[in-house]
Design a protein around this motif. Structure first.
Motif, mmCIF file in Angstrom:
data_model
loop_
_atom_site.group_PDB
_atom_site.id
_atom_site.type_symbol
_atom_site.label_atom_id
_atom_site.label_comp_id
_atom_site.label_asym_id
_atom_site.label_seq_id
_atom_site.Cartn_x
_atom_site.Cartn_y
_atom_site.Cartn_z
ATOM 1 N N TYR A 139 39.530 30.440 40.402
ATOM 2 C CA TYR A 139 38.311 31.017 40.710
ATOM 3 C C TYR A 139 38.094 31.058 42.354
ATOM 4 O O TYR A 139 38.439 30.016 42.911
ATOM 5 N N LEU A 140 37.140 31.915 42.587
ATOM 6 C CA LEU A 140 36.829 31.836 44.132
ATOM 7 C C LEU A 140 35.293 31.946 44.365
ATOM 8 O O LEU A 140 34.756 32.550 43.539
ATOM 9 N N VAL A 141 34.761 30.962 45.414
ATOM 10 C CA VAL A 141 33.377 31.053 45.219
ATOM 11 C C VAL A 141 33.153 31.016 47.070
ATOM 12 O O VAL A 141 33.867 30.259 47.739
ATOM 13 N N THR A 142 32.425 31.839 47.433
ATOM 14 C CA THR A 142 32.108 32.083 48.699
ATOM 15 C C THR A 142 30.498 31.959 49.031
ATOM 16 O O THR A 142 29.626 32.600 48.215
ATOM 17 N N PHE A 143 30.322 31.323 50.240
ATOM 18 C CA PHE A 143 28.854 31.030 50.491
ATOM 19 C C PHE A 143 28.705 31.568 52.104
ATOM 20 O O PHE A 143 29.600 31.107 52.976
ATOM 21 N N ASP A 214 40.368 35.050 38.922
ATOM 22 C CA ASP A 214 39.955 35.787 37.720
ATOM 23 C C ASP A 214 38.330 36.180 38.106
ATOM 24 O O ASP A 214 38.163 37.180 37.479
ATOM 25 N N TYR A 215 37.561 35.276 38.514
ATOM 26 C CA TYR A 215 36.256 35.405 39.014
ATOM 27 C C TYR A 215 36.084 35.191 40.379
ATOM 28 O O TYR A 215 36.472 34.230 41.042
ATOM 29 N N GLU A 243 31.489 41.568 32.931
ATOM 30 C CA GLU A 243 32.362 41.956 34.251
ATOM 31 C C GLU A 243 31.662 41.439 35.463
ATOM 32 O O GLU A 243 32.301 41.172 36.618
ATOM 33 N N ILE A 244 30.484 41.670 35.565
ATOM 34 C CA ILE A 244 29.429 41.503 36.612
ATOM 35 C C ILE A 244 28.369 40.789 35.959
ATOM 36 O O ILE A 244 27.660 41.026 34.957
ATOM 37 N N SER A 245 27.808 39.645 36.874
ATOM 38 C CA SER A 245 26.986 38.640 36.080
ATOM 39 C C SER A 245 26.202 37.849 37.331
ATOM 40 O O SER A 245 26.715 38.150 38.477
ATOM 41 N N GLN A 246 25.129 37.382 36.858
ATOM 42 C CA GLN A 246 24.451 36.238 37.760
ATOM 43 C C GLN A 246 23.730 35.171 36.730
ATOM 44 O O GLN A 246 23.576 35.616 35.688
ATOM 45 N N ARG A 301 37.631 40.052 38.617
ATOM 46 C CA ARG A 301 38.872 40.656 39.518
ATOM 47 C C ARG A 301 38.695 42.245 39.492
ATOM 48 O O ARG A 301 38.663 42.979 40.620
ATOM 49 N N ASP A 302 38.809 42.830 38.019
ATOM 50 C CA ASP A 302 38.895 44.312 38.123
ATOM 51 C C ASP A 302 37.500 44.898 38.900
ATOM 52 O O ASP A 302 37.801 45.854 39.350
ATOM 53 N N ALA A 303 36.533 44.271 38.444
ATOM 54 C CA ALA A 303 35.103 44.889 38.756
ATOM 55 C C ALA A 303 35.124 44.550 40.364
ATOM 56 O O ALA A 303 34.536 45.762 41.182
ATOM 57 N N TRP A 304 35.579 43.649 40.906
ATOM 58 C CA TRP A 304 35.444 43.489 42.441
ATOM 59 C C TRP A 304 36.371 44.397 42.948
ATOM 60 O O TRP A 304 36.159 44.874 44.060
#
Length: 405
Positions: A139-143, A214-215, A243-246, A301-304
């Motif tokens: 997984y990847l997280v960006t700030f 994956d996300y 697929e998209i969330s928060q 991944r697909d939604a992005w």
């Protein structure tokens, strides 16, 4: 009396002509035989292996198919004698690669060498490449950060396990200062002053770069994470097919605008809500369903891959994207987009990036930034509407007769 001549020593004219015709016919026949068999296939010949013990005849025949058989045998004899040979270039018969299905720009390459995707995995400068990675984050997280929020980001990063690649986008130009945190030494740092996370995302998070993950978490810097666990969040997202969330927003969050993003008690996930009268034209459309905000969005991944293409180069604040995210998931979108209540956060509403604006006409820097945000929202909506209208008209459909999607 003359000496008689022996008849056997004199050719009759008709015999001479027959000989000439026979010879000529033989030459013509030989010519046609030669034309019919211009080259000799070495791979069809049953040659003893002792003659050419270490030569791949198939390779040689393919590579030098434009040469004569005699030239090939000469080449083999030279190789046998360990001599270096020079093969003439025949441009008309030169072997070329052109594969239209390869990625654009790579049509001349053999498919086996093409690496069309990449990642943010850190590599060593020594040793075997296959031994570089002890773990491949999934997984990847960006700030998008400023150094003034370092303590908040430090707390947030610690909520993400080693299964996450950490990327920091620095809008204030300060990077090495973050090395006071041990995790920062393994993070990816990208620094361009006074840019937003959507500007960064468009330029550094191309779908082919983030394909191994994956996300993808795209988060602001002012989020409280005391009640959040990233691994548990992923489990809930998978379980509910989002697929998209928060994460849900705590009721004490600042700037809580939409009912959809408010955390609910006693439930893991919700996908729709009731808004104030007149806010929703359809209960299955934003902001009543198929909707999350852009402050703490999580994409599959697909939604992005779809959303990245929807981001506009010049609309850097991303306002309006949240109302169109539904276009990037399978139908029905209100089943694929939702808010995770069991893992929630607090939006602290720190206007740090807003303060990177410019004071004009006696107004504070953040006021100009907010005005730009609103303008971009309108511009994005207009572009989307016009693009869809143009598409449907091009295929012979009347856009006014179509249901909103």
């Amino acid at each position: 009396m003359g000496v008689p001549l022996r008849s056997g020593n004199v050719r009759k004219p008709n015999e001479t002509m027959r000989l000439i015709i026979t010879t000529f016919a033989g030459v013509i026949f030989g010519f046609f035989i030669a034309v019919s068999f211009p080259t000799l296939s070495l791979t069809k010949m049953n040659l003893p292996s002792s003659l050419f013990p270490s030569i791949d005849l198939t390779y040689i025949e393919d590579k030098y198919s434009g040469l004569s058989t005699q030239a090939l045998f000469n080449a083999l004899n030279s190789l046998k004698a360990n001599k270096v040979i020079s093969v003439p270039s025949y441009k008309n018969n030169e072997t070329k690669i052109w594969i239209p299905t390869n990625p654009r720009g790579a049509e001349r390459l053999p498919p086996g060498i093409i690496t069309s995707e990449s990642d943010f995995y850190l590599r060593r400068l020594w040793g075997q490449p296959s031994e570089d990675l002890t773990i491949k984050p999934k997984y990847l997280v960006t700030f998008t950060v400023g150094y003034n929020q370092k303590n908040n980001i430090d707390a947030a990063v610690k909520k993400f396990s080693e299964n996450f690649t950490i990327v920091l986008f620095h809008y204030d130009g300060l990077t090495t200062e973050w090395d006071e945190f041990e995790w920062s030494k393994q993070a990816i740092h990208v620094s361009v002053p006074k840019q937003t996370k959507w500007w960064y995302a468009k330029r550094f998070l191309h779908p082919d770069i983030v394909a191994p993950y994956d996300y993808i978490f795209m988060w602001d810097e002012d989020l409280g994470v005391e009640h959040f666990d990233a691994e548990e969040y992923i489990k809930l997202v998978r379980r509910h097919g989002l697929e998209i969330s928060q994460p849900g927003l705590d009721a004490n969050s600042g700037g809580l605008t939409w009912a959809m993003t408010r955390k609910r008690d006693n439930t893991e996930v919700h996908k729709d809500t009731e808004e104030r009268p007149g806010w929703c034209t359809d209960p299955q459309l934003p902001p009543c369903a198929a909707f999350v905000e852009i402050m703490a969005t999580v994409f599959s991944r697909d939604a992005w891959r779809c959303v990245w293409h929807m981001i506009q180069n010049d609309l850097v604040h991303g306002w309006g994207l949240d109302f169109s995210l539904r276009k990037c998931v399978e139908q029905p979108p209100h089943e694929k987009i939702g808010v995770v209540d069991a893992q929630w956060i607090v939006h602290q509403s720190v206007p740090s990036l807003g303060n990177q604006g410019q004071a004009e006409g006696g107004r504070a820097p953040w006021e100009g930034v907010r005005e730009r945000c609103r303008k971009e929202w309108t511009m994005f909506q207009d572009r989307m509407t016009n693009a869809e209208k143009a598409y449907f008209e091009a295929i012979g459909m009347n856009p006014s007769n179509l249901k909103a999607r």
